[in-house]
Design a protein around this motif. Structure first.
Motif, PDB file in Angstrom:
ATOM      1  N   ALA A 159       0.822  -1.207   0.000  1.00 25.28           N
ATOM      2  CA  ALA A 159       0.000   0.000   0.000  1.00 25.28           C
ATOM      3  C   ALA A 159       0.856   1.257   0.000  1.00 25.28           C
ATOM      4  N   VAL A 160       1.957   1.213   0.760  1.00 21.63           N
ATOM      5  CA  VAL A 160       2.879   2.356   0.795  1.00 21.63           C
ATOM      6  C   VAL A 160       3.626   2.457  -0.523  1.00 21.63           C
ATOM      7  N   ARG A 161       4.100   1.330  -1.020  1.00 21.12           N
ATOM      8  CA  ARG A 161       4.873   1.323  -2.273  1.00 21.12           C
ATOM      9  C   ARG A 161       4.044   1.811  -3.454  1.00 21.12           C
ATOM     10  N   GLU A 162       2.789   1.374  -3.511  1.00 22.37           N
ATOM     11  CA  GLU A 162       1.925   1.724  -4.636  1.00 22.37           C
ATOM     12  C   GLU A 162       1.254   3.082  -4.478  1.00 22.37           C
ATOM     13  N   GLY A 163       1.452   3.719  -3.327  1.00 23.45           N
ATOM     14  CA  GLY A 163       0.860   5.030  -3.123  1.00 23.45           C
ATOM     15  C   GLY A 163      -0.597   5.015  -2.693  1.00 23.45           C
ATOM     16  N   ASP A 164      -1.087   3.840  -2.283  1.00 17.76           N
ATOM     17  CA  ASP A 164      -2.463   3.770  -1.784  1.00 17.76           C
ATOM     18  C   ASP A 164      -2.613   4.568  -0.496  1.00 17.76           C
ATOM     19  N   ILE A 165      -1.524   4.708   0.228  1.00 15.77           N
ATOM     20  CA  ILE A 165      -1.486   5.614   1.371  1.00 15.77           C
ATOM     21  C   ILE A 165      -0.198   6.431   1.273  1.00 15.77           C
ATOM     22  N   ASP A 166      -0.312   7.719   1.459  1.00 14.32           N
ATOM     23  CA  ASP A 166       0.840   8.612   1.392  1.00 14.32           C
ATOM     24  C   ASP A 166       1.269   8.943   2.824  1.00 14.32           C
ATOM     25  N   LEU A 167       2.342   8.305   3.270  1.00 11.38           N
ATOM     26  CA  LEU A 167       2.777   8.503   4.649  1.00 11.38           C
ATOM     27  C   LEU A 167       3.166   9.958   4.910  1.00 11.38           C
ATOM     28  N   ASN A 168       3.747  10.612   3.907  1.00  7.72           N
ATOM     29  CA  ASN A 168       4.135  12.013   4.099  1.00  7.72           C
ATOM     30  C   ASN A 168       2.936  12.904   4.365  1.00  7.72           C
ATOM     31  N   SER A 169       1.811  12.596   3.717  1.00  7.60           N
ATOM     32  CA  SER A 169       0.621  13.432   3.900  1.00  7.60           C
ATOM     33  C   SER A 169       0.037  13.289   5.305  1.00  7.60           C
ATOM     34  N   LEU A 170       0.330  12.167   5.978  1.00  7.87           N
ATOM     35  CA  LEU A 170      -0.164  11.984   7.345  1.00  7.87           C
ATOM     36  C   LEU A 170       0.429  13.016   8.286  1.00  7.87           C
ATOM     37  N   GLN A 171       1.618  13.507   7.922  1.00  6.41           N
ATOM     38  CA  GLN A 171       2.289  14.507   8.756  1.00  6.41           C
ATOM     39  C   GLN A 171       1.489  15.808   8.837  1.00  6.41           C
ATOM     40  N   THR A 172       0.632  16.033   7.864  1.00  5.38           N
ATOM     41  CA  THR A 172      -0.133  17.290   7.810  1.00  5.38           C
ATOM     42  C   THR A 172      -1.488  17.180   8.501  1.00  5.38           C
ATOM     43  N   LEU A 173      -1.855  15.961   8.916  1.00  2.51           N
ATOM     44  CA  LEU A 173      -3.168  15.746   9.510  1.00  2.51           C
ATOM     45  C   LEU A 173      -3.138  15.923  11.023  1.00  2.51           C
ATOM     46  N   GLY A 174      -4.292  16.216  11.584  1.00  8.97           N
ATOM     47  CA  GLY A 174      -4.433  16.231  13.030  1.00  8.97           C
ATOM     48  C   GLY A 174      -4.452  14.816  13.564  1.00  8.97           C
ATOM     49  N   TYR A 175      -4.410  14.701  14.870  1.00 11.12           N
ATOM     50  CA  TYR A 175      -4.323  13.387  15.529  1.00 11.12           C
ATOM     51  C   TYR A 175      -5.463  12.455  15.116  1.00 11.12           C
ATOM     52  N   GLU A 176      -6.698  12.883  15.264  1.00 13.54           N
ATOM     53  CA  GLU A 176      -7.843  12.011  14.990  1.00 13.54           C
ATOM     54  C   GLU A 176      -7.914  11.630  13.520  1.00 13.54           C
ATOM     55  N   GLU A 177      -7.628  12.565  12.630  1.00 17.22           N
ATOM     56  CA  GLU A 177      -7.641  12.274  11.198  1.00 17.22           C
ATOM     57  C   GLU A 177      -6.563  11.260  10.839  1.00 17.22           C
ATOM     58  N   ALA A 178      -5.369  11.424  11.424  1.00 17.85           N
ATOM     59  CA  ALA A 178      -4.264  10.513  11.143  1.00 17.85           C
ATOM     60  C   ALA A 178      -4.593   9.098  11.597  1.00 17.85           C
ATOM     61  N   VAL A 179      -5.179   8.969  12.787  1.00 17.47           N
ATOM     62  CA  VAL A 179      -5.561   7.648  13.302  1.00 17.47           C
ATOM     63  C   VAL A 179      -6.586   6.995  12.382  1.00 17.47           C
ATOM     64  N   LYS A 180      -7.531   7.765  11.917  1.00 18.65           N
ATOM     65  CA  LYS A 180      -8.574   7.244  11.023  1.00 18.65           C
ATOM     66  C   LYS A 180      -7.967   6.717   9.722  1.00 18.65           C
ATOM     67  N   GLU A 181      -7.006   7.460   9.160  1.00 19.02           N
ATOM     68  CA  GLU A 181      -6.345   7.028   7.924  1.00 19.02           C
ATOM     69  C   GLU A 181      -5.515   5.770   8.150  1.00 19.02           C
ATOM     70  N   LEU A 182      -4.801   5.716   9.261  1.00 18.18           N
ATOM     71  CA  LEU A 182      -3.958   4.558   9.557  1.00 18.18           C
ATOM     72  C   LEU A 182      -4.779   3.289   9.718  1.00 18.18           C
TER      73      LEU A 182
END
Length: 270
Positions: free
Chosen positions: A181-204
């Motif tokens: 998922a990380v390799r294919e870009g299904d989730i962008d780990l760098n973009s998680l850095q811009t999210l708030g706590y609750e949003e980041a947990v939801k994405e993870l």
């Protein structure tokens, strides 16, 4: 080089359950592998630590990793002099603990692996994974050979059998699918850095093998979301037995994750 800090005790950091590649080598000496680098550290006294790197390397890599700019003194002081007796003892016992700023992909994978495993078992599994799929390097300062943490590309290409042989057990597919998922870009780990706590947990939690506890660990140790408050069996025991499920996490807004670390470290010592 030598750094001086009132809250930097290697024994407490290494045994706090947040990092699986920091190990005691002898006496008061420790090693850590992070950011593709190898570092040795020696506790000279409570407030002094000797590091094997240059001042330039420390400022470029390790200062941020060990979060040396954060004011832990103020938090320890407020807890030790506060009205909560359990937190008084926990902060006094665990002072010197720091929340490390670790690489996000490594934290994500290691805490997927950590489920239902003891800390020594997690360490063995992570090291085996690094030796099988990481890059072998030699540290110039100490002439020590070590292995970097595997990249998403390497883990995404690994087959289930090879991962299982590294000791992952049923977590093999979770690790492989998350790496893909990380390799294919299904989730962008760098973009998680811009999210708030609750949003980041939801994405993870959209990732395979990532539930609420793992997501909070990743938020705290990988995204440095200090409001994250992971609840494992130890913290759950404290919340039930000490606080009768009435602990107010919101009272520690802005540093609840640090409070959680003191709780965790203290309860495991009893």
């Amino acid at each position: 080089m030598i750094i001086e800090n009132n809250n930097f005790i290697l024994e407490h950091i290494a045994a706090s359950g947040q990092c699986f590649r920091m190990n005691k080598t002898s006496g008061t000496e420790y090693s850590v592998i992070a950011k593709g680098r190898y570092l040795t550290l020696k506790q000279m006294e409570d407030k002094k630590v000797l590091l094997s790197c240059s001042e330039e390397e420390f400022m470029e890599y390790w200062s941020e990793y060990f979060d040396v700019a954060y004011d832990y003194d103020g938090i320890v002081s407020s807890l030790v002099t506060g009205e909560d007796e359990f937190l008084q003892k926990a902060a006094s016992y665990g002072h010197g603990l720091r929340i490390l700023r670790q690489e996000l992909f490594e934290i994500l994978i290691t805490f997927i692996i950590s489920q239902r495993k003891s800390i020594p078992a997690i360490k063995r599994c992570v090291e085996e994974l690094c030796q099988r799929f990481g890059e072998k390097r030699t540290d110039a300062a100490t002439n020590t050979a070590y292995y970097t943490f595997p990249s998403p590309e390497m883990l995404g290409r690994a087959d289930k059998e090879a991962l299982r042989e590294a000791g992952l057990g049923y977590r093999d597919e979770y690790v492989r699918q998350t790496a893909l998922a990380v390799r294919e870009g299904d989730i962008d780990l760098n973009s998680l850095q811009t999210l708030g706590y609750e949003e980041a947990v939801k994405e993870l939690m959209k990732l395979p093998g990532v539930g609420i506890k793992v997501a909070n660990c990743v938020a705290l140790y990988g995204l440095h979301q200090i409001d994250a408050f992971p609840v494992d069996v130890w913290i759950d025991r404290i919340l039930k037995d000490v606080y009768q499920n009435s602990f107010d996490v919101a009272a520690y807004k802005g540093y609840a994750g640090i409070v959680q670390q003191y709780m965790f470290y203290y309860i495991r010592s009893l």
